[in-house]
Design an enzyme around this catalytic site. Structure first.
Site, PDB file in Angstrom:
ATOM      1  N   ARG A 184      -1.537 -41.301  31.068  1.00 34.33           N
ATOM      2  CA  ARG A 184      -2.844 -41.627  30.478  1.00 34.33           C
ATOM      3  C   ARG A 184      -2.750 -42.933  29.681  1.00 34.33           C
ATOM      4  O   ARG A 184      -3.654 -43.772  29.738  1.00 34.33           O
ATOM      5  CB  ARG A 184      -3.340 -40.498  29.573  1.00 34.33           C
ATOM      6  CG  ARG A 184      -3.775 -39.248  30.342  1.00 34.33           C
ATOM      7  CD  ARG A 184      -4.367 -38.205  29.412  1.00 34.33           C
ATOM      8  NE  ARG A 184      -5.662 -38.625  28.890  1.00 34.33           N
ATOM      9  CZ  ARG A 184      -6.286 -38.021  27.883  1.00 34.33           C
ATOM     10  NH1 ARG A 184      -5.727 -36.977  27.275  1.00 34.33           N
ATOM     11  NH2 ARG A 184      -7.458 -38.442  27.467  1.00 34.33           N
ATOM     12  N   CYS A 240      -4.899 -40.532  19.698  1.00 35.01           N
ATOM     13  CA  CYS A 240      -4.693 -39.827  20.968  1.00 35.01           C
ATOM     14  C   CYS A 240      -5.983 -39.967  21.755  1.00 35.01           C
ATOM     15  O   CYS A 240      -6.579 -41.040  21.769  1.00 35.01           O
ATOM     16  CB  CYS A 240      -4.304 -38.370  20.735  1.00 35.01           C
ATOM     17  SG  CYS A 240      -5.503 -37.447  19.736  1.00 35.01           S
TER      18      CYS A 240
END
Length: 275
Positions: A184, A240
């Site tokens: 990611r 995040c």
């Protein structure tokens, strides 16, 4: 047996089972599933650690979503403090939080308690699975709360917004940490947010590396080794996808003795909402 006043950050199932009847210990179940937002509460209602209360990531540990601010904006601290007071939390209380996801959701509560001015909070090492594996008791009884009094004293310096990240991310001595999985971070895969990639200048420390076998926290020595490259940074900003699992890295940094780390609460989901 360690006195609760000396507990910092982490407790074992063995410690907790011996304190189930301690009026100064309040247990909070934080189990949650991003894929199925009702699952955590259903699991709690089926069985939980005796005496544990439940706080939901979406309903209790976050604010409603808006155009910007990310997928899990920080909760209103006054409202969260009222919820904590309603389950008996006082300034003397040690809060023990657990989940079943390598601290992914319990660490959010751990960070929020500290953000609201208290260090009387710890995570259950290994979470619900470790408790079950040890053969300790389970219950489906929803506990009757005793009225407490939790008064937040916000440490606003622990959180930063997008403008701060933009300003500081290229400054010498500032380290920006992306806590998501490496694919990611690299933009190879993005299962949740509309845009893939990472904030420029960010380095990748996946939150899953904080724990080892059985979802238990790696040793203090291992946590310190993990952050060796950045331990001399003047400022550390952690993010995040939505400001939740970043808290696992903030927990790890705290264990490693690095206390100058801050949360970019909106995280990638806020950042990419402006792209």
């Amino acid at each position: 047996m360690t006195d609760i006043k000396n507990i910092k950050n982490l407790v074992s199932p063995e410690w907790l089972v011996s304190h189930l009847n301690d009026s100064n210990v309040i247990i909070i179940d934080c189990r949650f599933s991003l894929a199925d937002p009702e699952l955590g509460k259903q699991q709690y209602q089926t069985n939980h650690i005796p005496g544990a209360f439940y706080l939901d990531l979406n309903r209790d540990l976050s604010s409603p979503i808006s155009k910007h601010g990310g997928r899990h904006p920080l909760p209103n601290p006054t409202e969260l403090a009222a919820k904590l007071s309603a389950i008996g939390v006082t300034k003397e209380t040690l809060i023990v939080a657990y989940d079943d996801s390598k601290f992914a959701f319990a660490a959010r509560l751990w960070w929020l308690i500290r953000y609201m001015g208290s260090d009387r909070v710890a995570l259950l090492d290994g979470g619900f699975s470790a408790w079950q594996t040890a053969g300790y008791p389970l219950s489906n009884i929803i506990p009757t709360p005793q009225l407490g009094n939790f008064e937040p004293q916000l440490k606003s310096e622990l959180v930063v917004d997008i403008e701060t990240v933009k300003t500081r991310k290229e400054q010498p001595g500032v380290v920006l940490i992306d806590s998501r999985e490496s694919d990611r971070y690299a933009g190879i895969r993005e299962p949740i947010d509309p845009v893939a990639g990472h904030i420029p200048n960010a380095v990748n420390y996946p939150w899953q590396d904080v724990t080892g076998e059985g979802g238990k926290a790696r040793s203090t020595v291992e946590q310190k080794q993990r952050w060796e490259q950045i331990q001399s940074a003047n400022e550390i900003i952690v993010y995040c996808g939505s400001g939740v699992t970043a808290c696992v890295n903030l927990f790890s940094l705290e264990i490693a003795g690095i206390s100058n780390a801050k949360l970019y609460a909106g995280s990638w989901s806020d950042w990419c909402s402006y792209l």
